[in-house]
Write a protein that holds these residues in place. Structure first.
Motif, PDB file in Angstrom:
ATOM      1  N   THR A  70     -57.824  47.943 -24.817  1.00  0.00           N
ATOM      2  CA  THR A  70     -56.598  47.847 -24.025  1.00  0.00           C
ATOM      3  C   THR A  70     -55.523  47.043 -24.747  1.00  0.00           C
ATOM      4  OG1 THR A  70     -57.571  45.968 -22.847  1.00  0.00           O
ATOM      5  CG2 THR A  70     -57.746  48.103 -21.804  1.00  0.00           C
ATOM      6  N   ALA A 385     -56.689  55.094 -20.615  1.00  0.00           N
ATOM      7  CA  ALA A 385     -56.399  53.662 -20.485  1.00  0.00           C
ATOM      8  C   ALA A 385     -56.693  53.155 -19.079  1.00  0.00           C
ATOM      9  CB  ALA A 385     -54.942  53.382 -20.862  1.00  0.00           C
ATOM     10  N   TRP A 389     -59.176  50.150 -18.271  1.00  0.00           N
ATOM     11  CA  TRP A 389     -58.687  48.944 -17.601  1.00  0.00           C
ATOM     12  C   TRP A 389     -59.556  48.634 -16.378  1.00  0.00           C
ATOM     13  CZ3 TRP A 389     -53.628  48.797 -14.258  1.00  0.00           C
ATOM     14  CH2 TRP A 389     -53.414  47.498 -13.793  1.00  0.00           C
TER      15      TRP A 389
END
Length: 701
Positions: A70, A385, A389
């Motif tokens: 990330t 992503a 996350w």
């Protein structure tokens, strides 16, 4: 358009065919990727320092890995933003093409799919007059490419087209075509145009149904194509305009203030190995025809079938054939619109997520330039992503739960003089949090600084204080939306990986909110997840709850946030306070004003069609127009009739009145009737028979 192969390529490498990768591009690539690698190494090193106090054990390893992924993702964006900021200083001194008479012919191509005809033809009319005002109108023609699947919308399009053709008589030629089958969606729609009529045009400027472009911008793109014989695609930077809901205004402000800097950074390091966003770009028709015949991907949907996010793939293939693809960020006058609410964006994102994840095997396709591989990878990562996350948050929460409730195993089964259990350097963790937020915010801050440095834009955007205030408002509201989008996109990824197809839904383009009940139906799970995570964090410690609060607030308040996102009243309130204001609202570009005025006229003048098939059957002039615009029916294999026309004919023959036949026909059968003049004739005969049928008087009366 010969069908291409992703796994066979015997042609020259793109860098061999086009050697115009200049020193500026090479320097930008070193700065972006070198800077991203350096930032990532620093951030990961700091994270290792946070968790290594007691040795890296158990879940701390996946925590470091997930953080590394990330952080590297936002580091790349930050490095590109810095390059874009520096390039902006140089760009102001970039020489602009001197206008001259054009030699080529360009088609303004607008694919439509169940759109508002009044809106689309009004935009095209405004653009046509804007182009004509440059004196270059004779070099352009308009082509409306319909994939509409609603019978009434189809007839409305035909009526609107004839009105547009009449209004543009002597200004610009206008053409209309509706395909019988919308195979391969938009890519197939444009491909059908190229194979049928592309040879008539040197270039095609591909538009979206919500696109608007100034005539000077369109003429400049055509001139740049003529001046650069190796250019295959030249992409503009469309600015988001024309919307008033809260969410759309957030999108408009971010796109106008931060967007140019981010796009400039991307354009600087990609150079002539750029990308294509599917609209508001000019394409050399010959290059597109020879390089962009898309094959179907092997396997079942969602990974197999036709290519969905075709624009990225078309850019990679056209670049592979030696044609340049690049973006001109200094050229203004290119506009689009934003979906009006969070749920509308989520619906569109489902299709985009599937298209980008579908590109996964294409990262290693044969012959494509390495920046094209980066485009594929970043598109994929933009959706992966979110689940990454989410996994990072859950891993951190699991570590905290382990530390609070599970007795640590101080000494492992292997001999050791030292105990092993999770320990964190809290002071270093706080420093890393601040660094991470700084890297995340850097493109926004630089975009704001750049805007403040430009007096004309600063004044039109409400002034310095208003811009800084808008930065805080946009950042706060985006931070509250982000956790909800994280869960939405995570669900999208899970659905895609489990084999669920997105389908093809019409996009809602008008301002307006969504009912609270509908909002709750979509978000109740997000609230439940937020509450569970919040209770778990509180059970560990108030400090953990405080650490997770930015994420949890957005989830727990998902319903009011999502409902407010579609509120036009809240959006207009902020506008009156001069917050989230963009220059195009203070001084409206001419083509936007013209399109709005012409749309109001179109809405007032175009007839309201209640039922398209009924109108065609009952109005002889409409029947003649409709048949005049029909393409020849597609060929089929003998002995294999299609179900819908056969069922439609059977129902018409069995019906005793037109009304009965229309009541029996399904939506697909109605489309089949409109596609086939023979079936229309059968309906007309049924109508005529009803008109002359004698009245039967019962016996005894």
């Amino acid at each position: 358009m010969p069908v291409q192969s992703f796994w066979r390529w015997d042609g020259p490498r793109p860098t061999v065919v086009d050697r115009r990768t200049d020193a500026r591009t090479l320097l930008a690539r070193v700065a972006v990727f070198g800077g991203a690698i350096a930032l990532s190494a620093f951030g990961i090193g700091e994270m290792v320092g946070v968790v290594k106090a007691g040795g890296i054990v158990g879940l701390e390893w996946p925590l470091v890995v997930l953080f590394g992924v990330t952080f590297s993702w936002i580091a790349l964006s930050a490095a590109s933003g810095v390059v874009g900021f520096i390039a902006g200083i140089v760009e102001r001194r970039t020489p602009r093409p001197v206008p001259r008479p054009l030699k080529s012919r360009t088609a303004l191509v607008m694919p439509v799919y169940n759109e508002s005809p009044a809106r689309t033809v009004s935009a095209l009319e405004a653009m046509a007059h804007s182009v004509a005002a440059t004196g270059q109108g004779a070099h352009f023609e308009i082509f409306i490419l319909s994939d509409t699947t609603d019978s009434t919308a189809w007839i409305e399009e035909e009526v609107a087209f004839m009105r547009l053709r009449h209004r543009l008589a002597g200004v610009m030629q206008v053409w209309y075509r509706r395909r019988h089958k919308n195979t391969a969606r938009k890519a197939g729609n444009v491909g059908d145009f190229v194979t049928r009529w592309g040879g008539r045009y040197d270039h095609m400027l591909v538009l979206d149904a919500d696109s608007l472009m100034e005539g000077e911008t369109i003429a400049t793109l055509a001139q740049m194509m003529e001046d650069d014989p190796r250019a295959g695609i030249i992409q503009t930077l469309p600015l988001i305009v024309n919307r008033n809901t809260l969410f759309a205004r957030l999108q408009q402000f971010a796109g106008r203030i931060y967007g140019p800097l981010i796009a400039r950074g991307l354009a600087t390091w990609t150079g002539r190995d750029g990308n294509y966003w599917g609209h508001n770009a000019i394409i050399r028709t010959r290059a597109f025809a020879e390089a962009c015949g898309l094959p179907d991907l092997k396997g079942r949907k969602p990974f197999g079938g036709h290519v969905m996010s075709h624009d990225f793939v078309e850019a990679a293939l056209i670049r592979r054939s030696g044609w340049a693809v690049y973006m001109v960020t200094w050229l203004g006058g290119s506009y689009e619109e934003s979906p009006p609410s969070l749920l509308d964006v989520a619906s569109r994102d489902r299709r985009w997520a599937q298209g980008n994840i579908q590109h996964t095997p294409l990262v290693v396709a044969r012959g494509i330039a390495w920046p094209s591989r980066i485009h594929f990878a970043t598109g994929i990562m933009s959706y992966l992503a979110s689940p990454i996350w989410l996994m990072l948050l859950l891993t951190g929460l699991a570590l905290a739960l382990q530390a609070r409730f599970i007795r640590p195993e101080y000494f492992s089964k292997d001999f050791s003089l030292f105990p092993a259990w999770p320990r964190f350097d809290s002071e270093r963790a706080l420093q890393l949090f601040i660094i991470t937020m700084g890297v995340l915010m850097l493109p926004k801050v630089l975009g704001t600084i750049e805007t403040l440095m430009r007096p004309e834009i600063r004044r039109k955007a409400g002034g310095g204080l208003a811009i800084v205030g808008s930065l805080f408002v946009e950042t706060l509201l985006s931070a509250m939306v982000a956790p909800v989008m994280m869960l939405i996109q995570s669900r999208h990824v899970i659905e895609i990986l489990s084999g669920r197809d997105s389908g093809w839904k019409t996009q809602r383009r008008d301002d307006g909110g969504i009912a609270v009940s509908e909002v709750f139906r979509h978000h109740w799970q997000h609230i439940a997840i937020g509450l569970v995570m919040g209770l778990a964090a509180y059970a560990i410690s108030p400090a953990i709850l405080a650490w997770m609060a930015p994420t949890l607030v957005g989830l727990v308040l998902a319903v009011p946030i999502s409902w407010a996102s579609g509120s036009m009243e809240l959006g207009l309130t902020l506008r009156r306070a001069r917050l989230l204001l963009i220059p195009e609202e203070t001084e409206t570009p001419a083509v936007i004003s013209a399109a709005a005025a012409r749309e109001a006229e179109a809405v007032a003048e175009l007839p309201e069609v209640e039922d398209g098939l009924t109108l065609v059957v009952s109005d002889r002039r409409m029947r003649e127009l409709h048949e005049h615009l029909l393409l020849p029916p597609p060929l089929r294999e003998r002995g294999k009739p299609e179900l819908d026309p056969v069922m439609a004919e059977a129902k018409i023959r069995e019906a005793v009145s037109v009304e009965e036949a229309l009541r029996w026909l399904t939506p697909k059968e109605r489309m089949a009737v409109l596609t086939d003049p023979v079936l229309l004739t059968h309906l007309e005969r049924l109508r005529d028979a009803a008109d002359i049928r004698p009245t039967v008087v019962p016996a005894g009366e």
